[in-house]
Write a protein that holds these residues in place. Sequence first.
Motif, PDB file in Angstrom:
ATOM      1  N   ASP A  34       0.845  -1.191   0.000  1.00  0.00           N
ATOM      2  CA  ASP A  34       0.000   0.000   0.000  1.00  0.00           C
ATOM      3  C   ASP A  34       0.884   1.247   0.000  1.00  0.00           C
ATOM      4  O   ASP A  34       2.089   1.181   0.241  1.00  0.00           O
ATOM      5  CB  ASP A  34      -0.912  -0.002   1.224  1.00  0.00           C
ATOM      6  CG  ASP A  34      -0.118  -0.084   2.502  1.00  0.00           C
ATOM      7  OD1 ASP A  34       0.130   0.968   3.111  1.00  0.00           O
ATOM      8  OD2 ASP A  34       0.301  -1.201   2.876  1.00  0.00           O
ATOM      9  N   THR A  35       0.239   2.363  -0.249  1.00  0.00           N
ATOM     10  CA  THR A  35       0.974   3.607  -0.411  1.00  0.00           C
ATOM     11  C   THR A  35       1.839   3.930   0.803  1.00  0.00           C
ATOM     12  O   THR A  35       2.988   4.351   0.671  1.00  0.00           O
ATOM     13  CB  THR A  35      -0.007   4.765  -0.650  1.00  0.00           C
ATOM     14  OG1 THR A  35      -0.925   4.394  -1.674  1.00  0.00           O
ATOM     15  CG2 THR A  35       0.737   6.018  -1.065  1.00  0.00           C
ATOM     16  N   GLN A  71      -7.035  -2.420  -5.813  1.00  0.00           N
ATOM     17  CA  GLN A  71      -7.732  -1.854  -4.668  1.00  0.00           C
ATOM     18  C   GLN A  71      -8.965  -2.676  -4.328  1.00  0.00           C
ATOM     19  O   GLN A  71     -10.069  -2.343  -4.722  1.00  0.00           O
ATOM     20  CB  GLN A  71      -8.142  -0.410  -4.959  1.00  0.00           C
ATOM     21  CG  GLN A  71      -8.772   0.253  -3.767  1.00  0.00           C
ATOM     22  CD  GLN A  71      -8.939   1.734  -3.982  1.00  0.00           C
ATOM     23  OE1 GLN A  71      -8.870   2.224  -5.110  1.00  0.00           O
ATOM     24  NE2 GLN A  71      -9.158   2.459  -2.900  1.00  0.00           N
ATOM     25  N   THR A  76      -7.117   0.115   1.317  1.00  0.00           N
ATOM     26  CA  THR A  76      -6.428   1.227   0.675  1.00  0.00           C
ATOM     27  C   THR A  76      -5.742   0.720  -0.586  1.00  0.00           C
ATOM     28  O   THR A  76      -5.555  -0.471  -0.764  1.00  0.00           O
ATOM     29  CB  THR A  76      -5.385   1.835   1.622  1.00  0.00           C
ATOM     30  OG1 THR A  76      -4.396   0.856   1.905  1.00  0.00           O
ATOM     31  CG2 THR A  76      -6.040   2.260   2.912  1.00  0.00           C
ATOM     32  N   ARG A  78      -3.242  -0.478  -3.339  1.00  0.00           N
ATOM     33  CA  ARG A  78      -1.975  -1.182  -3.337  1.00  0.00           C
ATOM     34  C   ARG A  78      -1.434  -1.215  -4.754  1.00  0.00           C
ATOM     35  O   ARG A  78      -2.177  -1.055  -5.705  1.00  0.00           O
ATOM     36  CB  ARG A  78      -2.151  -2.617  -2.827  1.00  0.00           C
ATOM     37  CG  ARG A  78      -2.364  -2.679  -1.338  1.00  0.00           C
ATOM     38  CD  ARG A  78      -2.995  -3.979  -0.930  1.00  0.00           C
ATOM     39  NE  ARG A  78      -3.172  -4.052   0.522  1.00  0.00           N
ATOM     40  CZ  ARG A  78      -2.298  -4.619   1.336  1.00  0.00           C
ATOM     41  NH1 ARG A  78      -1.208  -5.164   0.852  1.00  0.00           N
ATOM     42  NH2 ARG A  78      -2.519  -4.638   2.641  1.00  0.00           N
TER      43      ARG A  78
END
Lengths: 151, 151
Positions: A34-35, A71, A76, A78
Motif C-alpha cells: 500500500d501507499t 484496490q 487502501t 496497493r
Amino acid sequence: MTPDFEAQLRAVSLRVTRPRLAVLGALRDHPHIDTDTVIELVRADLPTVSHQAVYDVLRALTDAGLIRRIQPAGATARYESRVDDNHHHVVCRSCGAIADVECAVGHAPCLTASNDHGFVVDEAEVVYWGFCPDCATSTKPTETASSEGNR
Amino acid sequence: MTPDFEAQLRAVSLRVTRPRLAVLGALRDHPHIDTDTVIELVRADLPTVSHQAVYDVLRALTDAGLIRRIQPAGATARYESRVDDNHHHVVCRSCGAIADVECAVGHAPCLTASNDHGFVVDEAEVVYWGFCPDCATSTKPTETASSEGNR
DNA sequence: CCCTTATCTGGAACGAATCAAGTTTGTCGT
DNA sequence: ACGACAAACTTGATTCGTTCCAGATAAGGG
C-alpha cells in the motif's frame, strides 16, 4: 538484478529521478504494498521524500503502465509491478493479505460475458475472497471444520 | 409492489425502523447507488435522518446479507439489493456507471482456480472495466475504432 | 404500559488522497 | 560543459468519505 528501471522510465518518456527509482525498487521487492508502506520503504533510501512525491510517482507510473494499482473493496490502494501477465488476486478477508493467482480456467476467462448493456469492455478483473492459511486456521470456523478442510 | 421490507428485516432479527425501510426502498428503486445518494433519497422521505444513521443502516443491512456492498477501485462504496444471485458488474472508466452482468461462462466460473497459496476461497468477484455506451461514443477513440472490438 | 437496549441524532475526529504555491532538478539545445 | 525550460519535488493546507463518541429516542418483549 537491479532491473533496468532507468530504461523502463525512459521508454515511457518519464524523467529518471531518485524517488521514482526508489519506488520501482520497493515494488520489485514487495509484491503488493500500500501507499504508506511504499513511503516507508522509499524513505529508507531517501529520507527526505514527501508523501506527495510518492503519490505523484505512483500515479505517473500507473498511468504509464509500469505498475498496476489494485484496490480490493474497503482497503487502501496497493500497487504491484507485475503488469504484463493477466493474473488475479486472492484477498484475505481477515488480515488483508494478497497473493497472486493464475486463473486456472485460462487467461481472460470471463471476458466473453461482457457485451451486455452495450458496454465496451477492455479488462476483466477477478478478486477471490477468502482467508489466508494463517487466518483460516486461527479463525477456526466453529462447525464447518471438517467439511471445508481442503488445504 | 412494495416488497416486504418489514418481513426481510424481521427475518434477520433487525428492528423495523423508518430509516431502514427508506434505505431498502431507495436501493430497490436505484440499482447501484453510493452512500451520498442513499442519504439524499432517504431524506426525500425523512428529512431528519442523519448521515450517520444511513451509514449505520447500510452496515447493518450488509452484515445481515440483505444488501451487498460493491466498491470498484477508486470509487466510493455503492450498494445494491440483488444479493441472491451471483452476478457481476461492468464499470465505466469514464463516468463510473455500473451495470449488472451475468457471467456467460456460468455461475461462479473462476472459483476453481483458487486453491493456490493455501487460501480458502469462498467468493469470486468479477469486475469488468470498460466504457458505457455514452462514454464509448463520446470519448471517440481517434483511430482504434473498428479493430479493437473485443479484448 | 413500562423497561431494556438497539437505534438514531449531532458533532467531532480520522485517514487517505488531492490541491496549491513555490523550489529544485532532469533533460535538451547550443 | 552551460543555461534555460518544464517536469518533478517539498511543504502545508484542504477535501472527501467514513468512523467514533455521547446523549436522546423509540422498537418490541414482558
